[in-house]
Design an enzyme around this catalytic site. Structure first.
Site, short mmCIF file in Angstrom:
data_model
loop_
_atom_site.label_atom_id
_atom_site.label_comp_id
_atom_site.label_asym_id
_atom_site.label_seq_id
_atom_site.Cartn_x
_atom_site.Cartn_y
_atom_site.Cartn_z
N LYS A 18 -6.29 0.11 8.85
CA LYS A 18 -6.11 1.38 8.12
C LYS A 18 -6.84 2.53 8.79
O LYS A 18 -6.36 3.67 8.78
CB LYS A 18 -6.58 1.22 6.68
N ASN A 62 0.82 -1.21 0.00
CA ASN A 62 0.00 0.00 0.00
C ASN A 62 0.86 1.27 0.00
O ASN A 62 0.42 2.32 -0.46
CB ASN A 62 -0.88 0.08 1.27
N LEU A 63 2.07 1.16 0.54
CA LEU A 63 2.83 2.38 0.88
C LEU A 63 3.39 3.11 -0.34
O LEU A 63 3.84 4.24 -0.23
CB LEU A 63 3.96 2.04 1.86
N CYS A 75 -8.25 -7.83 -8.96
CA CYS A 75 -7.54 -6.90 -8.08
C CYS A 75 -6.03 -6.93 -8.33
O CYS A 75 -5.39 -5.89 -8.39
CB CYS A 75 -7.78 -7.26 -6.63
N CYS A 104 -27.12 6.05 -13.54
CA CYS A 104 -27.55 6.68 -14.79
C CYS A 104 -26.56 6.32 -15.89
O CYS A 104 -26.91 6.19 -17.05
CB CYS A 104 -27.59 8.20 -14.65
#
Ligand SMILES: [Zn+2]
Length: 383
Positions: free
Chosen positions: A202, A186-187, A305, A291
């Site tokens: 987190k 993540n860093l 992912c 929409c």
């Protein structure tokens, strides 16, 4: 040499004065300038007025009011300082200036509206001084931000810069929904976290960083994944704006449907490799996510992912654009990206804007909605 009284009557002969009753009729069209001192302002002022102490008037006025034709009503406590101020403004080329005879004292005596809200503390005045210098924010806007509540969906790539800049701006309450813990991967982009908080939730990592940045900000952590079970409970805590930094379709659709039903604007952002998108979905005033995409694509067509690579700075750019929209919505200034999708290409450094239309057949916000309850879609990652 004229004495003070003589000088004052000379100045008053050169300017235009109005009484409190006339001033009240100008509340909607004129900008009221309060030229008293800080302690006088703090004890109460005319609602919507801009505070410029007499001593700073000449140096600050051009920044505060660039338009010299703008209608100005200048007031002080009793009408003397404002008379001199009106004269100075005239000398500076402001052509539509009047002074309130009798000042704030007479205004109050007439029982006209006053704003008694406790202003900012001296520390806040110093911390937010660059906000106070722009009239679109000012003391009133800053007080408004401090009372604002923004809900962040995700404390990841987009939520990191958004939470930091919202906190720095003094948005008083930040809700953060995220079930994950901080992981090494993540860093590269999630700058609200650090090597020291690896392995911690987190929401807790973000809370600690935000509170270290600005103690004015209260963080409400929701260490859970947004689902059809908890979305109503979390939104019922009361939010002015939602900043959606979700990286998956089920959450994105839940946020959309809930925001329409709870009538909360959503600042939407998404990123993929070198491409980013930002728009604002404001219920009743523009399209919603459905929409554009009435239902999610089949899972086999969405990237997984693990494949979703991204240039580390891209969420920083998109997340700060989202923050810009969130602050505008909280302050009610400018033109939010309602019905406009802003596309950013980081490789070309190119912004494109696409206009979005509300779909009258939208299953959620259309004329005859077919979706009236939450749907938990199967989990898969998105762009
Ligand atoms: Zn819609």
């Amino acid at each position: 040499m004229p004495g003070y009284r003589e000088l004052l009557s000379q100045v008053k002969a050169e300017i235009e004065e109005i009484n409190a009753l006339e001033a009240r009729d100008r509340l909607d069209d004129a900008l009221f300038l309060d030229v008293r001192e800080q302690d006088e302002w703090d004890e109460g002022h005319i609602p919507g007025a801009v505070f410029v102490p007499r001593g700073n008037l000449e140096s600050r006025i051009e920044g505060l009011v660039p338009d010299r034709d703008r209608a100005l009503v200048v007031y002080c406590a009793a009408g003397a300082r404002s008379a001199f101020a009106a004269k100075s403004l005239g000398d500076l080329g402001y052509g539509n200036v009047v002074s309130l005879a009798g000042g704030y004292t007479d205004w109050k005596r007439n029982g006209f509206p006053v704003d008694l809200s406790k202003g900012l503390t001296s520390e806040q005045r110093s911390r937010y001084s660059r906000h106070l210098l722009i009239p679109e924010v000012g003391e009133e806007g800053q007080a408004r931000l401090l009372k604002s509540r923004v809900l962040l969906i995700g404390a990841g790539g987009l939520g990191s810069p958004a939470s930091l800049y919202l906190a720095a701006a003094g948005v008083g309450t930040l809700g953060i929904v995220d079930a994950d813990v901080v992981d090494e991967s993540n860093l590269q982009r999630q700058i609200v976290h650090s090597t020291d908080t690896l392995g911690t939730p987190k929401v807790e990592s973000a809370k600690a960083t935000i509170e270290a940045l600005n103690r004015d900000v209260k963080v409400i952590p929701y260490q859970e994944r947004l689902t059809s079970e908890n979305v109503d409970r979390i939104l019922a805590d009361g939010w002015d704006v939602i900043v959606d930094g979700a990286d998956n379709f089920p959450t994105r659709y839940l946020v959309n449907d809930a925001s329409v039903w709870h009538d909360i604007p959503v600042v939407h952002g998404s990123i993929y490799r070198f491409e980013g998108q930002v728009t604002v979905f404001k219920p009743g005033d523009g399209p919603c996510y459905r929409c554009l995409y009435p239902a999610p694509p089949p899972p086999e067509l969405a990237p997984s992912c693990a494949e979703g690579g991204v240039l580390g700075v891209l969420p920083g750019i998109v997340g700060t654009l989202q923050t810009n929209e969130a602050l505008k919505l909280a302050l009610d200034v400018g033109d939010p990206l309602v019905g406009r999708l802003l596309l950013f290409d980081a490789l070309a450094t190119d912004f494109t804007e696409v206009h979005l239309k509300k779909n009258p057949d939208c299953p959620v916000c259309g004329e005859h909605p077919t979706i009236t309850d939450y749907i938990d879609y199967v989990e898969f990652c998105t762009r």
